[in-house]
Design an enzyme around this catalytic site. Structure first.
Site, PDB file in Angstrom:
ATOM      1  N   GLU A 280       0.803  -1.134  -0.021  1.00  0.00           N
ATOM      2  CA  GLU A 280       0.071  -0.057  -0.068  1.00  0.00           C
ATOM      3  C   GLU A 280       0.995   1.119   0.012  1.00  0.00           C
ATOM      4  O   GLU A 280       0.447   2.276  -0.678  1.00  0.00           O
ATOM      5  CB  GLU A 280      -1.078   0.135   1.173  1.00  0.00           C
ATOM      6  CG  GLU A 280      -2.055  -1.054   1.296  1.00  0.00           C
ATOM      7  CD  GLU A 280      -3.030  -1.098   0.045  1.00  0.00           C
ATOM      8  OE1 GLU A 280      -3.336  -0.192  -0.591  1.00  0.00           O
ATOM      9  OE2 GLU A 280      -3.430  -2.066  -0.540  1.00  0.00           O
ATOM     10  N   ASP A 361       3.911  -3.796  -5.636  1.00  0.00           N
ATOM     11  CA  ASP A 361       4.425  -5.007  -5.431  1.00  0.00           C
ATOM     12  C   ASP A 361       6.170  -5.022  -5.453  1.00  0.00           C
ATOM     13  O   ASP A 361       6.664  -5.485  -4.533  1.00  0.00           O
ATOM     14  CB  ASP A 361       4.193  -6.442  -6.365  1.00  0.00           C
ATOM     15  CG  ASP A 361       2.829  -6.697  -6.140  1.00  0.00           C
ATOM     16  OD1 ASP A 361       2.179  -6.303  -4.881  1.00  0.00           O
ATOM     17  OD2 ASP A 361       2.042  -7.566  -6.783  1.00  0.00           O
TER      18      ASP A 361
HETATM   19 ZN   LIG Z   1      -2.371  -2.212  -4.820  1.00  0.00          ZN
END
Ligand SMILES: [Zn+2]
Length: 415
Positions: A280, A361
């Protein structure tokens, strides 16, 4: 353009978008069913056949139900426009209220209410039949009803003044009204984002500071490492509505909060939570949220300018089944039929969103550990019964996140 030509164009766009949606849904359901018997190799060790089949059944049930919703929504749209629904509502509201401004507010609010009532059975079936059948729904009927009433009240308190201001500006500001409306809408949106975590979200959920000391200190260390300032880390009682888990950021500037669903905390360990949070944070570091906000604001300016042009053309109203032009009818028709014409741009938005997910990611892999994020994602796929075998075209069109197999393969390359 004549009214007839515009009606034909609208019908063509509506029918083709419905056909494309149904075709994608059919492909998806068939693809998932064909891969139901076997867990994909990459997930052999982490997902049982039973969990895989539950995910397949859940996906097929949701997709089939979505096809019904697609058809029903298209029929409602036709009934409101060419079917004369808005025409009748406009005549009723202007015969009851002599002020055109108030009649306009009544028209839009009335249609909103009617639409809410007509789609309520579908919301009920989705929550209490489909979600319940797969063990996700934890909401009581009583909570459902209070949620609906609270949302209605909130829409009235926040929406009616905005609507009144917008309709007034459209009537009073001459040809350049769209710039004024945009400024008011911009201010309203920013205000809403700012007050959401402290005034709106607590109407529906309880928020408590994250209690676990060990996890808390690790998360604070991660935030410091990433240079992220927030007004706190909170746990939300998401479990009172559904057992689906999630984490999100909310608020603007220094009022930013990090919110974990209690369901997520229950299923992930500290390493995995840290990796999810780092993902996030990756969205913040890459300014994805800011980019999306700026893009939305720019789009809205363009759309309001277009509405300014269309609202002066009588074919725009007549072509959509309304005989008397009015600012409220223009606003209503425009935002009702817009999705029919913008449907084909959906894949572009999904593509950009999937690219952002890969970037977030990669950030998480660099700040924490790719293996821990993989382990968290696998648990999330399993516990949310998300399919591991989506149809390629369906995924390309709709998915904001990369398909499970590709996403995990990319993380494993980083790790
Ligand atoms: Zn995401």
């Amino acid at each position: 353009m004549s009214a007839h030509q515009f009606s034909a164009l609208f019908l063509f766009a509506l029918i083709s978008s419905v056909l494309v949606q149904l075709w994608l849904a059919l492909r998806h359901a068939n693809h998932v069913r064909r891969h139901r018997a076997r867990v994909p190799d990459a997930f052999r060790d982490s997902i049982t056949l039973e969990a895989h089949q539950r995910a397949a059944d859940y996906t097929v049930a949701k997709t089939r139900f979505g096809m019904l919703v697609t058809i029903y929504d298209a029929m409602l749209l036709l009934a409101f426009t060419l079917g004369g629904g808005i025409e009748v509502l406009q005549q009723l509201s202007s015969s009851w209220l002599s002020s055109p401004l108030l009649a306009g507010v009544a028209l839009i609010a009335g249609l909103g209410l009617l639409h809410g009532l007509l789609t309520l059975p579908f919301t009920l079936v989705s929550t209490f039949r489909i979600e319940a059948r797969f063990g996700f729904n934890t909401m009581t009927l009583r909570l459902f009803v209070t949620d609906q009433l609270k949302s209605l009240l909130l829409a009235a308190v926040l929406g009616l003044p905005l609507l009144l201001a917008v309709l007034w500006l459209m009537q009073a500001m001459g040809e350049r009204w769209w710039i004024w409306v945009w400024l008011v809408w911009l201010g309203f949106s920013l205000l809403l984002m700012w007050i959401f975590p402290t005034f709106i979200a607590p109407l529906f959920n309880k928020f408590e500071p994250l209690p676990d000391d060990a996890l808390r200190s690790r998360i604070e260390a991660l935030l410091a490492r990433c240079g992220f300032r927030s007004s706190g880390i909170f746990v939300m009682d998401g479990s009172k509505r559904s057992s689906h888990g999630n984490a999100y950021f909310t608020g603007l500037g220094s009022a930013k909060r990090i919110v974990f669903f209690d369901t997520l905390l229950k299923h992930l360990d500290a390493d995995e939570m840290e990796a999810v949070l780092a993902h996030e944070l990756g969205h913040f570091k890459h300014r994805h949220i800011l980019q999306r906000l700026v893009w939305t604001f720019a789009m809205m300016l363009g759309l309001l300018w277009l509405l300014g042009l269309l609202s002066r053309e009588s074919w725009f109203y007549e072509g959509l089944g309304v005989s008397t032009p009015s600012t409220a009818a223009a606003l209503l028709l425009f935002f009702l039929v817009l999705p029919v014409f913008t449907f084909l741009f959906g894949p572009l938005g999904s593509f950009l969103s999937r690219r952002h997910e890969y970037q977030a990611d990669a950030y998480a892999a660099q700040q924490t550990s790719a293996a821990m994020l993989v382990s968290a994602l696998v648990k999330l796929y399993r516990d949310n019964a998300a399919t591991l075998t989506p149809d390629r075209w369906h995924s390309m069109f709709y998915d904001s996140h990369p398909p499970a197999a590709l996403r995990i393969a990319a993380l494993q390359r980083l790790g």
